[in-house]
Structure formats: C-alpha cells, structure tokens
Design a protein around this motif. Structure first.
Motif, PDB file in Angstrom:
ATOM      1  N   UNK A  52       4.374  12.256   9.757  1.00 48.27           N
ATOM      2  CA  UNK A  52       3.691  11.166   9.033  1.00 48.27           C
ATOM      3  C   UNK A  52       4.491  10.717   7.764  1.00 48.27           C
ATOM      4  N   UNK A  53       5.086  11.919   7.081  1.00 51.09           N
ATOM      5  CA  UNK A  53       6.029  11.696   5.797  1.00 51.09           C
ATOM      6  C   UNK A  53       7.215  10.775   6.448  1.00 51.09           C
ATOM      7  N   UNK A  54       7.686  11.060   7.616  1.00 53.38           N
ATOM      8  CA  UNK A  54       8.726  10.087   8.035  1.00 53.38           C
ATOM      9  C   UNK A  54       8.434   8.688   8.276  1.00 53.38           C
ATOM     10  N   UNK A  55       7.180   8.596   8.948  1.00 55.86           N
ATOM     11  CA  UNK A  55       6.739   7.398   9.202  1.00 55.86           C
ATOM     12  C   UNK A  55       6.527   6.501   7.891  1.00 55.86           C
ATOM     13  N   UNK A  56       5.835   7.069   6.784  1.00 54.23           N
ATOM     14  CA  UNK A  56       5.529   6.551   5.653  1.00 54.23           C
ATOM     15  C   UNK A  56       6.713   6.068   5.042  1.00 54.23           C
ATOM     16  N   UNK A  57       8.014   7.121   4.828  1.00 57.19           N
ATOM     17  CA  UNK A  57       9.284   6.746   4.227  1.00 57.19           C
ATOM     18  C   UNK A  57       9.937   5.353   4.888  1.00 57.19           C
ATOM     19  N   UNK A  58       9.717   5.651   6.175  1.00 59.57           N
ATOM     20  CA  UNK A  58      10.523   4.339   6.984  1.00 59.57           C
ATOM     21  C   UNK A  58       9.498   3.165   6.789  1.00 59.57           C
ATOM     22  N   UNK A  59       8.169   3.170   6.577  1.00 54.67           N
ATOM     23  CA  UNK A  59       7.633   2.097   6.393  1.00 54.67           C
ATOM     24  C   UNK A  59       8.158   1.432   5.004  1.00 54.67           C
ATOM     25  N   UNK A  60       8.318   2.320   4.065  1.00 59.44           N
ATOM     26  CA  UNK A  60       8.798   1.732   2.653  1.00 59.44           C
ATOM     27  C   UNK A  60      10.064   1.041   2.919  1.00 59.44           C
ATOM     28  N   UNK A  61      11.147   1.826   3.551  1.00 64.57           N
ATOM     29  CA  UNK A  61      12.620   1.142   3.933  1.00 64.57           C
ATOM     30  C   UNK A  61      12.410  -0.354   4.609  1.00 64.57           C
ATOM     31  N   UNK A  62      11.601  -0.299   5.581  1.00 68.30           N
ATOM     32  CA  UNK A  62      11.306  -1.421   6.416  1.00 68.30           C
ATOM     33  C   UNK A  62      10.681  -2.505   5.429  1.00 68.30           C
ATOM     34  N   UNK A  63       9.674  -2.294   4.762  1.00 70.01           N
ATOM     35  CA  UNK A  63       9.034  -3.232   3.685  1.00 70.01           C
ATOM     36  C   UNK A  63      10.013  -3.961   2.900  1.00 70.01           C
ATOM     37  N   UNK A  64      10.958  -2.713   2.204  1.00 70.18           N
ATOM     38  CA  UNK A  64      11.803  -3.426   1.333  1.00 70.18           C
ATOM     39  C   UNK A  64      13.063  -4.305   2.011  1.00 70.18           C
ATOM     40  N   UNK A  65      13.419  -3.847   3.123  1.00 72.61           N
ATOM     41  CA  UNK A  65      14.662  -4.669   3.899  1.00 72.61           C
ATOM     42  C   UNK A  65      13.713  -6.065   3.989  1.00 72.61           C
ATOM     43  N   UNK A  66      12.683  -6.110   4.576  1.00 74.31           N
ATOM     44  CA  UNK A  66      12.112  -7.180   5.014  1.00 74.31           C
ATOM     45  C   UNK A  66      11.790  -8.114   4.064  1.00 74.31           C
ATOM     46  N   UNK A  67      11.232  -7.434   2.490  1.00 73.92           N
ATOM     47  CA  UNK A  67      11.006  -8.390   1.448  1.00 73.92           C
ATOM     48  C   UNK A  67      12.373  -8.893   0.985  1.00 73.92           C
ATOM     49  N   UNK A  68      13.288  -8.203   0.921  1.00 76.46           N
ATOM     50  CA  UNK A  68      14.856  -8.828   0.391  1.00 76.46           C
ATOM     51  C   UNK A  68      15.143  -9.888   1.346  1.00 76.46           C
ATOM     52  N   UNK A  69      14.910  -9.861   2.818  1.00 75.66           N
ATOM     53  CA  UNK A  69      15.556 -11.031   3.667  1.00 75.66           C
ATOM     54  C   UNK A  69      14.327 -12.117   3.279  1.00 75.66           C
ATOM     55  N   UNK A  70      13.134 -11.915   2.962  1.00 73.54           N
ATOM     56  CA  UNK A  70      12.267 -13.097   2.891  1.00 73.54           C
ATOM     57  C   UNK A  70      12.630 -13.706   1.558  1.00 73.54           C
ATOM     58  N   UNK A  71      12.913 -12.907   0.642  1.00 76.10           N
ATOM     59  CA  UNK A  71      13.304 -13.602  -0.857  1.00 76.10           C
ATOM     60  C   UNK A  71      14.631 -14.286  -0.767  1.00 76.10           C
TER      61      UNK A  71
END
Length: 217
Positions: A52-71
């Motif tokens: 679960x910790x791995x999934x939560x941290x992974x989501x944070x990383x993907x959220x960040x990448x996807x926000x950067x690409x969107x902006x």
C-alpha cells in the motif's frame, strides 16, 4: 564505436534504453525496460502494508508527472499529454478498492515526497533530465513493473489484478507512440544535452528503487 551509431540511427530512445539496461542487475537484464535495482522478484516477501505504501508513493509520482505534462512549462512537455500510459486515475481506483476492503490508506512516505519534489524542480530548470525520469518511470512499469505486480498479487492479493497493471488499448502501440514522440523531441537537442539526459538515468533508478523497496518493508 559502431554500437553507438546504430543507437543513433534508431533514435534517442534506443540510447536511453541501452543506458537503463546497463544499470540492471544481471538477472534482470533480459530484453525490455525493467524496474530498477530490485532483488529477484521470486524471493520477495511482500507485506500488504508495504505494498500500500508503494502504491501511494507511486500515485504521488504519477500525479506529479501528469501535472507537469499538463501544465507544460516547457512547450514540448505538451507532446506527452494523454499518451494512454497515464497511471494516476488507475491507482486512485485501486486505492479506493483497498479502502473498501477495510484497509487504511497510508500517507505518502519520504521516498515518494522527495521524488515528487525533485521532479517538480527538474521540470522547471532541467527539461532534458526531466525527460529521462519520464521515460524510465513509465517504461519500467510496463515491463518489470508488471512482473512485480503479478508476483505480489499471487502472494498477497489472491491473484487480483489491479487497475495499475491494465492499459486501455494496445500497450505496445501506446509505447511506440511515446517512443516516437521522445525521439522527435530529442532530435532538436545537442549531443551535450542528450548526454546530460542519459547521465540522469542512475538518479531515476535510485528514486524508483527506494519506492519499489517499500513493497518488502
């Protein structure tokens, strides 16, 4: 060296892949992009809490990448919007499922937070290095990441396949489209900028490896 020339002919992605492959431990170094720096998966003893910790941290990383690409603070980040490789929504669904099973979803750990901050910083001031992370995070997940997901599911999830490991459409075509875009973007870079991007590979492995190891924590 002729090997270098062959890579260049295939485009810059082939060079990124070659550098990533060199960094893999020997038992992982088969064809394809793999998850960085991990013990042989068969020997893993994952814990549900760690996963679960791995999934939560992974989501944070993907959220960040996807926000950067969107902006798209650098115009060519926009090339990588809606590639079909995005994982953020899929991970949100998975974490929701775990919650419905009565599990407490942890907060992101320092590994995930420090990687997300690093990515944000890089994306502003060092686009070539950022692209290295973008490539390694998404491509490693489609190869070694899936193998790890399968093993973990066998050991602790009664073989349930999470959304994190499902893509809409033909994955090999989605990957090819992104390879083409990466090659296109890198075609305007100087050799120096390309080398700078390649040099960032080790750092991307270090960050990803820390998050990956949460699974057995």
């Amino acid at each position: 060296m002729p090997k270098k020339d062959r890579s260049s002919a295939k485009g810059f992605v082939e060079e990124m892949r070659a550098v990533a492959m060199k960094l893999h431990t020997r038992d992982q170094a088969k064809d394809g992009e793999k998850e960085p720096d991990s013990p042989p998966v068969a020997k893993w003893e994952p814990s549900l809490q760690g996963y679960l910790r791995f999934l939560v941290d992974s989501k944070l990383v993907y959220d960040t990448l996807e926000t950067i690409v969107r902006k798209a603070s650098h115009p060519w980040y926009a090339e990588f919007r809606n590639t079909g490789l995005e994982r953020s929504e899929k991970l949100a669904k998975d974490l929701e499922w775990f919650k419905e099973q009565g599990h407490v979803i942890p907060e992101p750990s320092s590994s995930g937070i420090s990687y997300a901050c690093y990515l944000e910083e890089l994306s502003e001031k060092d686009p070539q290095a950022f692209i290295c992370h973008f490539y390694n995070v998404y491509f490693a997940h489609t190869a070694g990441g899936r193998i790890i997901g399968k093993k973990v599911a066998e050991k602790i999830l009664s073989k349930k396949e999470l959304e994190f490991y499902k893509w809409d459409g033909d994955l090999s075509q989605l990957l090819q489209n992104v390879r083409d875009k990466l090659n296109q973007v890198a075609s305007s870079w100087s050799r120096e900028e390309k080398n700078h991007c390649l040099e960032e590979t080790e750092k991307s492995f270090k960050f990803s490896g820390e998050i990956l190891r949460l699974i057995v924590s």
